[in-house]
Design a protein around this motif. Structure first.
Motif, mmCIF file in Angstrom:
data_model
loop_
_atom_site.group_PDB
_atom_site.id
_atom_site.type_symbol
_atom_site.label_atom_id
_atom_site.label_comp_id
_atom_site.label_asym_id
_atom_site.label_seq_id
_atom_site.Cartn_x
_atom_site.Cartn_y
_atom_site.Cartn_z
ATOM 1 N N GLN A 185 70.732 87.249 64.371
ATOM 2 C CA GLN A 185 71.627 88.403 64.448
ATOM 3 C C GLN A 185 70.931 89.655 64.977
ATOM 4 N N SER A 186 71.590 90.347 65.882
ATOM 5 C CA SER A 186 71.150 91.666 66.341
ATOM 6 C C SER A 186 72.293 92.652 66.140
ATOM 7 N N HIS A 187 71.960 93.859 65.681
ATOM 8 C CA HIS A 187 72.979 94.901 65.484
ATOM 9 C C HIS A 187 72.827 96.009 66.526
ATOM 10 N N ARG A 188 72.368 95.625 67.708
ATOM 11 C CA ARG A 188 72.094 96.631 68.747
ATOM 12 C C ARG A 188 73.296 97.511 69.050
ATOM 13 N N THR A 189 74.470 96.931 69.099
ATOM 14 C CA THR A 189 75.650 97.690 69.518
ATOM 15 C C THR A 189 76.241 98.551 68.404
ATOM 16 N N SER A 190 75.730 98.401 67.177
ATOM 17 C CA SER A 190 76.312 99.179 66.077
ATOM 18 C C SER A 190 75.246 99.871 65.227
ATOM 19 N N LEU A 191 74.096 100.149 65.831
ATOM 20 C CA LEU A 191 73.015 100.780 65.074
ATOM 21 C C LEU A 191 73.368 102.228 64.738
ATOM 22 N N PRO A 192 73.175 102.642 63.474
ATOM 23 C CA PRO A 192 73.329 104.060 63.140
ATOM 24 C C PRO A 192 72.214 104.863 63.801
ATOM 25 N N PRO A 193 72.404 106.168 63.987
ATOM 26 C CA PRO A 193 71.406 106.984 64.703
ATOM 27 C C PRO A 193 69.999 106.896 64.112
ATOM 28 N N GLU A 194 69.904 106.911 62.756
ATOM 29 C CA GLU A 194 68.578 106.880 62.151
ATOM 30 C C GLU A 194 67.865 105.553 62.430
ATOM 31 N N ALA A 195 68.631 104.444 62.451
ATOM 32 C CA ALA A 195 68.033 103.140 62.748
ATOM 33 C C ALA A 195 67.629 103.052 64.214
ATOM 34 N N ALA A 196 68.461 103.605 65.091
ATOM 35 C CA ALA A 196 68.154 103.571 66.524
ATOM 36 C C ALA A 196 66.844 104.300 66.809
ATOM 37 N N GLU A 197 66.623 105.403 66.108
ATOM 38 C CA GLU A 197 65.395 106.167 66.320
ATOM 39 C C GLU A 197 64.163 105.374 65.865
ATOM 40 N N SER A 198 64.258 104.757 64.675
ATOM 41 C CA SER A 198 63.119 103.983 64.170
ATOM 42 C C SER A 198 62.863 102.758 65.038
ATOM 43 N N HIS A 199 63.934 102.131 65.529
ATOM 44 C CA HIS A 199 63.784 100.979 66.418
ATOM 45 C C HIS A 199 63.070 101.383 67.712
ATOM 46 N N THR A 200 63.393 102.573 68.221
ATOM 47 C CA THR A 200 62.776 103.056 69.462
ATOM 48 C C THR A 200 61.276 103.267 69.265
ATOM 49 N N HIS A 201 60.910 103.869 68.130
ATOM 50 C CA HIS A 201 59.487 104.091 67.852
ATOM 51 C C HIS A 201 58.738 102.760 67.747
ATOM 52 N N LEU A 202 59.360 101.790 67.058
ATOM 53 C CA LEU A 202 58.716 100.491 66.909
ATOM 54 C C LEU A 202 58.586 99.793 68.259
ATOM 55 N N ALA A 203 59.602 99.919 69.100
ATOM 56 C CA ALA A 203 59.559 99.289 70.427
ATOM 57 C C ALA A 203 58.407 99.854 71.252
ATOM 58 N N HIS A 204 58.232 101.174 71.225
ATOM 59 C CA HIS A 204 57.134 101.796 71.970
ATOM 60 C C HIS A 204 55.783 101.309 71.448
ATOM 61 N N ALA A 205 55.679 101.181 70.119
ATOM 62 C CA ALA A 205 54.419 100.728 69.517
ATOM 63 C C ALA A 205 54.101 99.293 69.919
#
Length: 580
Positions: A185-205
């Motif tokens: 399961q991926s929740h990419r299309t329904s991520l809340p703003p706070e989750a989207a931000e943390s996901h972005t930081h993890l992706a960069h790392a």
């Protein structure tokens, strides 16, 4: 048993926070969401699932795992080695990074290149080298660019995702292994703003950890767009589970697509554990097992809990919403039978009934469910609950940095909650009691005293009482609580109290009465461990330890009784000898 032995065993564990959710009886067809997503034909994947279960879909929950036959409580429903797993940074030098065994007396062998991972021996190191080869270089590169030694080792989500991508590349993007990862399961299309931000930081790392500089360099890993990397991060956040020791101590994180098929309920009929019972640990461990908590009927869906079910409903729903992006509608959440023991008080008239916690609204009145007596001092109760929650959060944050202050907090606040007549199972009293028990053990004096031992036993007993009201028989957390209580009761008393019929009964008892209670508690723990960690596994590593301890206690009791009989038989002879 000496306390030193018990204390040494306990110190090997990592202290736990009882505020944050942990891993995982029965709810009839809970209407809730889960982690499964139909992206690939199920018949081509998950070939290692046992014949006793199959994958089905429902309109309410999507894909899930169902029983095809009757599954008895204590049965291993599914066992599988996770696709990917890593130890947390603090555990790297204490456990083997291949088989996750604790360090033996001779110590672990360190990777001579990155100097971060440790192994039992050359066999384990060679077994892990296919993955660690690229990881080793990445960790050295990361450490070279780290601004301080504190962050010289990447956090476990970064390391785990790195291993996922390297293994996808090695196995092949069309392999069953890769397609099982991608089907989660991926929740990419329904991520809340706070989750989207943390996901972005993890992706960069993760990208930096891999040593990449351009987006197109992700294509060999099966990622050809920004959406692809967000899917990767979301699948990890939604489907990863805690890698634990046989005693549920968190050790790291792992990803297992077959286990990710199982949907959530706050009243689960199964649990995920790592009982460490494999015959060939070097190849088979860590072995994640799904164990039936109760009998599961044919065609019934299998559920585990993704969160700590001792938490009250509002906190459970908040964690599920933020982490898993759904609201639970199981029976416990939608149709609780009477006052929830997680949010209840004792009756003010002591009739044996319970009262729901007063609300913060305009009408805080609450009555006993049995005698209908009203709770008068609702403001005082609300104040106690608020103070208790604040103390729990504060003590949890201090448990590693300032043990004595954390212990003073729990010691001072527990009486406030009990005087407000909060149930032992209610939140935050239960969480605070369990934390207090952990702090007492961590601060135990080198020279054992009777008062310190008795205080720890009372805290352990209070934790067990609270857990027994909100967790079903056989739940691993509850089973381990009984095991811990039994072990403490079996510790040799430094200064046993004299036994006398005229002495008022106290807890814990002393002498033979304590030893008998220890034996009874260990037997009960053993019975519950056989459920929560699997009958086939003999209750797991902890179950086998408890069985041996129960046998020792039984022998000690027999020797005690024989000593008393010998003393009684010798008394007339001594008296007769004295008259001559």
């Amino acid at each position: 048993m000496s306390f030193a032995d018990l204390h040494t065993q306990r110190q090997a564990k990592q202290a736990k926070s009882f505020v944050a959710p942990t891993n995982k009886t029965a709810s009839p067809q809970p209407q809730n969401s889960g982690r499964a997503l139909i992206e690939a034909p199920a018949e081509s994947l998950y070939q290692n699932l046992p014949s006793s279960v199959d994958i089905r879909s429902s309109s309410e929950r999507g894909r899930g795992l169902y029983a095809k036959e009757r599954l008895k409580k204590g049965r291993v429903v599914l066992n599988t080695k996770p696709h990917i797993y890593v130890l947390s940074t603090k555990n790297l030098q204490h456990f083997c990074s291949s088989c996750v065994a604790p360090a033996p007396e001779a110590g672990l062998k360190r990777c001579t290149q990155c100097k971060n991972l440790w192994y039992c021996n050359a066999t384990c190191q060679n077994s892990d080298w296919a993955l660690h080869k690229k990881e080793c270089a990445a960790m050295q590169r990361w450490a070279a660019g780290a601004p301080s030694p504190d962050v010289a080792i990447p956090a476990e989500p970064i390391r785990c995702l790195g291993r996922v991508l390297w293994w996808k590349q090695k196995k092949g993007l069309d392999s069953v292994w890769t397609r099982e990862i991608d089907a989660m399961q991926s929740h990419r299309t329904s991520l809340p703003p706070e989750a989207a931000e943390s996901h972005t930081h993890l992706a960069h790392a993760v990208i930096r950890y891999l040593g990449l500089t351009a987006p197109e360099e992700l294509v060999p890993f099966g990622i050809d767009s920004a959406a692809g990397i967000v899917d990767l991060i979301s699948r990890f956040a939604t489907n990863s589970i805690t890698l634990t020791s046989p005693s549920l101590t968190p050790l790291g994180v792992c990803v297992s697509p077959p286990i990710a098929l199982i949907n959530h309920s706050c009243e689960p009929n199964a649990v995920v554990v790592f009982p460490r019972s494999a015959k060939n640990p070097a190849k088979q461990e860590p072995d994640a097992q799904v164990i039936a908590l109760r009998d599961i009927a044919p065609d019934e869906e299998i559920f585990t809990s993704y969160i700590d079910t001792t938490l009250p409903k509002a906190q459970r729903q908040a964690v599920l919403s933020v982490t898993y992006n759904f609201s639970c509608e199981c029976t416990l959440c939608s149709q609780p039978p009477g006052p929830d023991p997680r949010e209840a008080l004792l009756c003010p008239k002591n009739c044996g009934g319970t009262c729901p916690f007063p609300s913060e609204g305009k009408d805080p009145l609450t009555r006993c469910s049995k005698c209908k007596s009203a709770v008068a001092a609702t403001d005082a109760v609300l104040d106690a609950l608020r103070i208790g929650q604040e103390a729990l959060q504060k003590a949890t944050s201090l448990q590693f940095s300032d043990l004595s202050k954390a212990q003073r907090l729990t010691t001072n606040i527990l009486p406030i909650l009990t005087s407000a007549k909060a149930l032992p199972s209610s939140h935050p009293l239960l969480a605070l009691t369990r934390l207090h028990q952990s702090l007492l053990l961590a601060a135990f004096p080198p020279n054992l005293t009777q008062d310190a031992l008795d205080g720890l036993i009372r805290a352990s007993s209070a934790s067990t009482t609270g857990l027994s009201a909100v967790l079903p028989p056989g739940h691993p957390v509850r089973a381990l609580a009984f095991a811990e209580l039994g072990k403490l009761l079996a510790v040799d008393e430094p200064a046993p109290r004299p036994e006398s019929p005229s002495t008022p009964a106290t807890f814990p008892p002393s002498g033979a009465a304590r030893l008998r209670l220890a034996g009874e508690t260990l037997v009960r723990a053993r019975d519950e461990l056989m459920i929560g960690f699997g009958e086939h596994n003999d209750g797991g590593e902890v179950g086998r330890e408890v069985r041996e301890m129960a046998v020792r206690v039984e022998r000690e009791l027999a020797a005690w009784g024989q000593g008393i009989r010998n003393a009684i038989e010798d008394t007339p002879k001594l008296k007769k000898s004295g008259r001559r």
